[in-house]
Design a protein around this motif. Structure first.
Motif, PDB file in Angstrom:
ATOM      1  N   ALA A 120      46.836  42.683  46.419  1.00  0.00           N
ATOM      2  CA  ALA A 120      46.847  44.107  46.075  1.00  0.00           C
ATOM      3  C   ALA A 120      45.491  44.566  45.567  1.00  0.00           C
ATOM      4  N   LEU A 121      45.068  45.743  46.038  1.00  0.00           N
ATOM      5  CA  LEU A 121      43.874  46.409  45.545  1.00  0.00           C
ATOM      6  C   LEU A 121      44.330  47.556  44.645  1.00  0.00           C
ATOM      7  N   VAL A 122      43.936  47.534  43.378  1.00  0.00           N
ATOM      8  CA  VAL A 122      44.381  48.537  42.413  1.00  0.00           C
ATOM      9  C   VAL A 122      43.370  49.674  42.356  1.00  0.00           C
ATOM     10  N   VAL A 123      43.860  50.899  42.469  1.00  0.00           N
ATOM     11  CA  VAL A 123      43.019  52.091  42.425  1.00  0.00           C
ATOM     12  C   VAL A 123      43.477  52.973  41.280  1.00  0.00           C
ATOM     13  N   GLY A 124      42.562  53.381  40.411  1.00  0.00           N
ATOM     14  CA  GLY A 124      42.919  54.254  39.303  1.00  0.00           C
ATOM     15  C   GLY A 124      41.821  54.289  38.256  1.00  0.00           C
ATOM     16  N   GLU A 125      42.037  55.072  37.217  1.00  0.00           N
ATOM     17  CA  GLU A 125      41.083  55.119  36.116  1.00  0.00           C
ATOM     18  C   GLU A 125      41.077  53.779  35.386  1.00  0.00           C
ATOM     19  N   ALA A 126      39.980  53.474  34.732  1.00  0.00           N
ATOM     20  CA  ALA A 126      39.767  52.139  34.166  1.00  0.00           C
ATOM     21  C   ALA A 126      40.913  51.695  33.263  1.00  0.00           C
ATOM     22  N   ARG A 131      45.799  48.374  32.462  1.00  0.00           N
ATOM     23  CA  ARG A 131      47.220  48.301  32.110  1.00  0.00           C
ATOM     24  C   ARG A 131      48.036  47.651  33.222  1.00  0.00           C
ATOM     25  N   VAL A 132      47.776  48.045  34.464  1.00  0.00           N
ATOM     26  CA  VAL A 132      48.505  47.482  35.599  1.00  0.00           C
ATOM     27  C   VAL A 132      48.181  45.997  35.763  1.00  0.00           C
ATOM     28  N   VAL A 133      46.904  45.656  35.685  1.00  0.00           N
ATOM     29  CA  VAL A 133      46.490  44.262  35.851  1.00  0.00           C
ATOM     30  C   VAL A 133      47.106  43.384  34.766  1.00  0.00           C
ATOM     31  N   GLU A 134      47.083  43.852  33.536  1.00  0.00           N
ATOM     32  CA  GLU A 134      47.655  43.077  32.428  1.00  0.00           C
ATOM     33  C   GLU A 134      49.151  42.876  32.611  1.00  0.00           C
ATOM     34  N   GLN A 135      49.871  43.927  33.030  1.00  0.00           N
ATOM     35  CA  GLN A 135      51.315  43.826  33.221  1.00  0.00           C
ATOM     36  C   GLN A 135      51.646  42.845  34.342  1.00  0.00           C
ATOM     37  N   LEU A 136      50.928  42.924  35.440  1.00  0.00           N
ATOM     38  CA  LEU A 136      51.200  42.031  36.561  1.00  0.00           C
ATOM     39  C   LEU A 136      50.833  40.593  36.226  1.00  0.00           C
ATOM     40  N   ALA A 137      49.775  40.406  35.436  1.00  0.00           N
ATOM     41  CA  ALA A 137      49.351  39.048  35.093  1.00  0.00           C
ATOM     42  C   ALA A 137      50.266  38.379  34.080  1.00  0.00           C
ATOM     43  N   ARG A 139      53.451  38.093  34.167  1.00  0.00           N
ATOM     44  CA  ARG A 139      54.628  37.449  34.760  1.00  0.00           C
ATOM     45  C   ARG A 139      54.322  37.063  36.206  1.00  0.00           C
ATOM     46  N   THR A 140      55.137  36.148  36.742  1.00  0.00           N
ATOM     47  CA  THR A 140      54.942  35.703  38.120  1.00  0.00           C
ATOM     48  C   THR A 140      56.147  35.969  39.002  1.00  0.00           C
ATOM     49  N   ASP A 141      57.144  36.724  38.492  1.00  0.00           N
ATOM     50  CA  ASP A 141      58.356  36.974  39.273  1.00  0.00           C
ATOM     51  C   ASP A 141      58.238  38.248  40.101  1.00  0.00           C
ATOM     52  N   HIS A 142      57.060  38.505  40.653  1.00  0.00           N
ATOM     53  CA  HIS A 142      56.843  39.692  41.470  1.00  0.00           C
ATOM     54  C   HIS A 142      55.911  39.313  42.623  1.00  0.00           C
ATOM     55  N   PRO A 143      55.820  40.154  43.653  1.00  0.00           N
ATOM     56  CA  PRO A 143      55.074  39.752  44.856  1.00  0.00           C
ATOM     57  C   PRO A 143      53.613  40.163  44.898  1.00  0.00           C
ATOM     58  N   TYR A 144      53.020  40.568  43.765  1.00  0.00           N
ATOM     59  CA  TYR A 144      51.656  41.103  43.814  1.00  0.00           C
ATOM     60  C   TYR A 144      50.652  40.221  43.068  1.00  0.00           C
ATOM     61  N   VAL A 145      49.519  40.011  43.688  1.00  0.00           N
ATOM     62  CA  VAL A 145      48.377  39.383  43.028  1.00  0.00           C
ATOM     63  C   VAL A 145      47.186  40.317  43.235  1.00  0.00           C
ATOM     64  N   VAL A 146      46.557  40.708  42.146  1.00  0.00           N
ATOM     65  CA  VAL A 146      45.457  41.672  42.199  1.00  0.00           C
ATOM     66  C   VAL A 146      44.173  40.947  42.592  1.00  0.00           C
ATOM     67  N   ILE A 147      43.540  41.413  43.666  1.00  0.00           N
ATOM     68  CA  ILE A 147      42.313  40.760  44.152  1.00  0.00           C
ATOM     69  C   ILE A 147      41.080  41.635  43.944  1.00  0.00           C
ATOM     70  N   GLY A 148      41.277  42.864  43.501  1.00  0.00           N
ATOM     71  CA  GLY A 148      40.142  43.740  43.267  1.00  0.00           C
ATOM     72  C   GLY A 148      40.592  45.086  42.745  1.00  0.00           C
ATOM     73  N   ALA A 149      39.653  45.860  42.248  1.00  0.00           N
ATOM     74  CA  ALA A 149      39.965  47.177  41.692  1.00  0.00           C
ATOM     75  C   ALA A 149      38.942  48.196  42.177  1.00  0.00           C
ATOM     76  N   ARG A 158      38.097  46.594  31.889  1.00  0.00           N
ATOM     77  CA  ARG A 158      37.764  45.454  31.034  1.00  0.00           C
ATOM     78  C   ARG A 158      38.587  44.217  31.364  1.00  0.00           C
ATOM     79  N   SER A 159      39.412  44.304  32.399  1.00  0.00           N
ATOM     80  CA  SER A 159      40.335  43.210  32.715  1.00  0.00           C
ATOM     81  C   SER A 159      39.658  42.048  33.412  1.00  0.00           C
ATOM     82  N   GLY A 160      38.417  42.244  33.870  1.00  0.00           N
ATOM     83  CA  GLY A 160      37.698  41.166  34.547  1.00  0.00           C
ATOM     84  C   GLY A 160      37.972  41.073  36.030  1.00  0.00           C
ATOM     85  N   ILE A 161      38.791  41.978  36.577  1.00  0.00           N
ATOM     86  CA  ILE A 161      39.070  41.994  38.008  1.00  0.00           C
ATOM     87  C   ILE A 161      37.822  42.470  38.754  1.00  0.00           C
TER      88      ILE A 161
END
Length: 451
Positions: A120-126, A131-137, A139-149, A158-161
Motif C-alpha cells: 500500500a502507498l499511503v497518501v495524505g497530510e503528514a 496515524r495510518v502507518v502506526e495503526q497498521l503497524a 497489528r498483523t491481522d490485516h492485508p496491508y503493508v505500507v511501502i511508501g508515503a 515522522r513514521s520513517g516510511i
C-alpha cells in the motif's frame, strides 16, 4: 475439496446405512447445493477467504442450505425421513468451519512474515500518514503493508516510511499522475488515502478517477479505529458518502440473554466441577498454611466493588508483602505482575499455569457480579489511576475469561491490554463471547503469560 468432502461422504454414508434409495442422486444434489450456496455468498472470493474463522457465517450458510434442500425435497417428492436427511447434512458445516479456521490461522501466520499482503502507498497530510502507518503497524491481522508515503503539503511524516513523492498543499491538477508515478516506482498494489483539510472534496475525487483509470484499487481511511464492521453502515445524502456508526450494546435483549447464559453456564460448571473443587481445596490446604480460598475486593460493572473468589495460590501474608516488591514489577502501567513472585506457593504455580485458581469465580458469575467473558476485574488501587479511556473498560462486566486471557495475559503491556479491553467493551456481541470462549481452552493449554 473440504466443502465437497463434507457434503458428499456423510450424505452417502448416512443414506446407505439407512437403506434409502437414490443415494448417488441425493449425494450429488447436496454437494451441488452446498457449493452453490457458498459460491453465491462469495465465500471463495479473495475478500472473504481466510479473513475470518467463519463460525457465524458457516452457520448462516448451512441454514440457507437446509432451506434450499427443503424446497427441493418438496418439489421432487423426496421421501427420506427428515431426521435422516438432517443428520446427513450436519457434518458439512463442521468440516467447512474447521477448514476456514485452519485457513485463517495459516493466513495470519503468513502475514506475520509480511506475506499474503497488499503493498500500500499511503497518501495524505503528514500527521494523517503517521496515524495510518502506526495503526497498521500495530497489528498483523490485516492485508496491508505500507511501502511508501506521498505526503500532502510541506510537513514531513515522522513514521520513517520512505517518501515516494509529494503533493503540493494546493491543488495543481497533477495529483493523480504524481501518485501513479510513485506507485509504479515502488510497486504499490493499492493506494490508501487519508483525507484531510488539504485533500478532500473535488481534489480527492479527481485523484480517485486517475488511480482507478490506471487499474489500481483505492482505499479511503475514515479515521475510525477499533469499531466493528457490523456497527458501520454507509449511506448517501446530497452526494455525500456518510458512515453511520451504531452505538455499543449497553442494554436490551442481547444483554439479558448474555446474563441468562452466564448464570446457566456458571451453575452447570459448579455442578460438574464440584468434585474437582473439593480436590483442589484439599490440595491447597495440604500444600501450605492458610485457607483454601482467597477473597479480594475488585471493581466490577460501572465501578461497583465486589468480593472475588479464587483458590489461594500465594502465601497468606501476600498482600502485606506486596509494597516491598513494587520495584520488581514486570508490568508497566497500574498492573502488578512478577514472573518469579516469591509469594506464590509450589501448588500455586501449577494453579496459575492451568488457570484452575480462577474456577471459584463461577460463584461470582452466578451472583451476577461477573460474566463468563469480559475484561479482567481490576483492583481498586488500579482503578484509582485510570484516566479517560481506561474507565470505559468498566462499562461491561468483568469476565472469568476475555480478550486479555486469550491474547497473552501478563506478557502484554498495559497499553496492549487496555486496547483489547476497550475493543471488547465497544464492540461486544454474543458471537464475540462465543469466539473468546472457544479460544480460552487453547490459551489455558498454552499457558503463555500465566504467572
Amino acid at each position: 475439496m473440504a466443502d465437497t468432502a463434507g457434503a458428499t461422504v456423510p450424505v452417502a454414508f448416512v443414506f446407505q446405512q439407512a437403506g434409502q434409495p437414490h443415494v448417488v442422486t441425493a449425494t450429488a444434489a447436496v454437494c451441488v447445493a452446498w457449493l452453490c450456496v457458498l459460491t453465491g455468498h462469495q465465500r471463495y472470493g479473495l475478500r472473504f477467504l481466510g479473513e475470518s474463522r467463519g463460525l457465524v457465517t458457516t452457520l448462516h450458510d448451512w441454514l440457507t442450505l437446509v432451506g434450499l434442500l427443503a424446497v427441493v425435497r418438496v418439489l421432487s417428492s423426496e421421501s427420506s425421513p427428515p431426521a435422516v436427511a438432517l443428520l446427513a447434512v450436519t457434518p458439512a458445516p463442521v468440516l467447512t468451519a474447521l477448514c476456514r479456521s485452519l485457513t485463517h490461522r495459516h493466513l495470519k501466520a503468513q502475514r506475520r512474515q509480511a506475506r499474503a499482503v497488499h503493498r500500500a502507498l499511503v497518501v495524505g497530510e503528514a500527521r494523517a500518514v503517521d496515524r495510518v502507518v502506526e495503526q497498521l503497524a500495530s497489528r498483523t491481522d490485516h492485508p496491508y503493508v505500507v511501502i511508501g508515503a506521498v505526503p500532502v503539503g510541506e510537513s514531513v511524516p515522522r513514521s520513517g516510511i520512505p517518501e515516494a513523492g509529494q503533493l503540493a498543499g494546493a491543488d495543481r491538477g497533477d495529483d493523480g499522475q504524481a501518485v501513479l508515478a510513485a506507485a509504479r516506482r515502488h510497486g504499490a498494489e493499492t493506494v490508501l488515502v487519508a483525507p484531510g483539510s488539504l485533500l478532500y472534496g473535488e481534489r480527492l475525487r479527481a485523484l480517485s478517477w486517475t488511480v482507478h483509470d490506471a487499474g489500481l484499487p483505492l482505499v479511503i481511511a475514515s479515521g475510525l479505529a477499533d469499531v466493528a464492521l457490523r456497527r458501520v453502515r454507509p449511506s448517501t445524502a446530497a452526494g455525500l458518502h456518510l458512515l453511520h456508526v451504531d452505538p455499543p450494546v449497553r442494554r436490551g435483549p442481547q444483554l439479558l440473554l448474555k446474563s441468562a447464559l452466564d448464570r446457566a453456564g456458571a451453575a452447570l460448571g459448579l455442578a460438574l466441577l464440584a468434585p474437582l473443587f473439593v480436590l483442589l481445596a484439599l490440595a491447597v490446604r495440604l500444600d501450605s498454611d492458610g485457607p483454601a480460598l482467597y477473597r479480594q475486593t475488585r471493581v466490577g460493572h460501572r465501578g461497583e466493588h465486589f468480593t472475588m473468589w479464587k483458590f489461594r495460590s500465594m502465601a497468606v501474608d501476600a498482600d502485606r508483602l506486596r509494597p516491598h516488591l513494587t520495584s520488581a514489577n514486570d508490568m508497566d502501567g497500574p498492573l502488578f505482575k512478577m514472573r518469579a513472585d516469591p509469594r506464590v506457593t509450589r501448588l500455586g504455580r501449577l494453579l496459575r499455569r492451568t488457570s484452575l485458581d480462577e474456577l471459584p469465580q463461577l460463584v461470582n458469575v452466578l451472583r451476577g457480579e461477573m460474566s463468563l467473558v469480559g475484561p479482567r476485574p481490576p483492583l481498586p488501587d488500579e482503578v484509582s489511576t485510570y484516566e479517560g479511556p481506561a474507565l470505559r473498560r468498566l462499562l461491561v462486566k468483568p469476565g472469568l475469561t476475555g480478550p486479555w486471557q486469550v491474547s497473552g495475559r501478563s506478557d502484554l503491556s498495559w497499553d496492549e491490554s487496555l486496547a483489547l479491553d476497550l475493543r471488547y467493551a465497544d464492540n461486544w456481541s454474543l458471537t464475540t463471547d462465543l469466539g473468546l470462549l472457544a479460544r480460552t481452552f487453547r490459551a489455558v493449554v498454552d499457558g503463555r503469560g500465566a504467572y
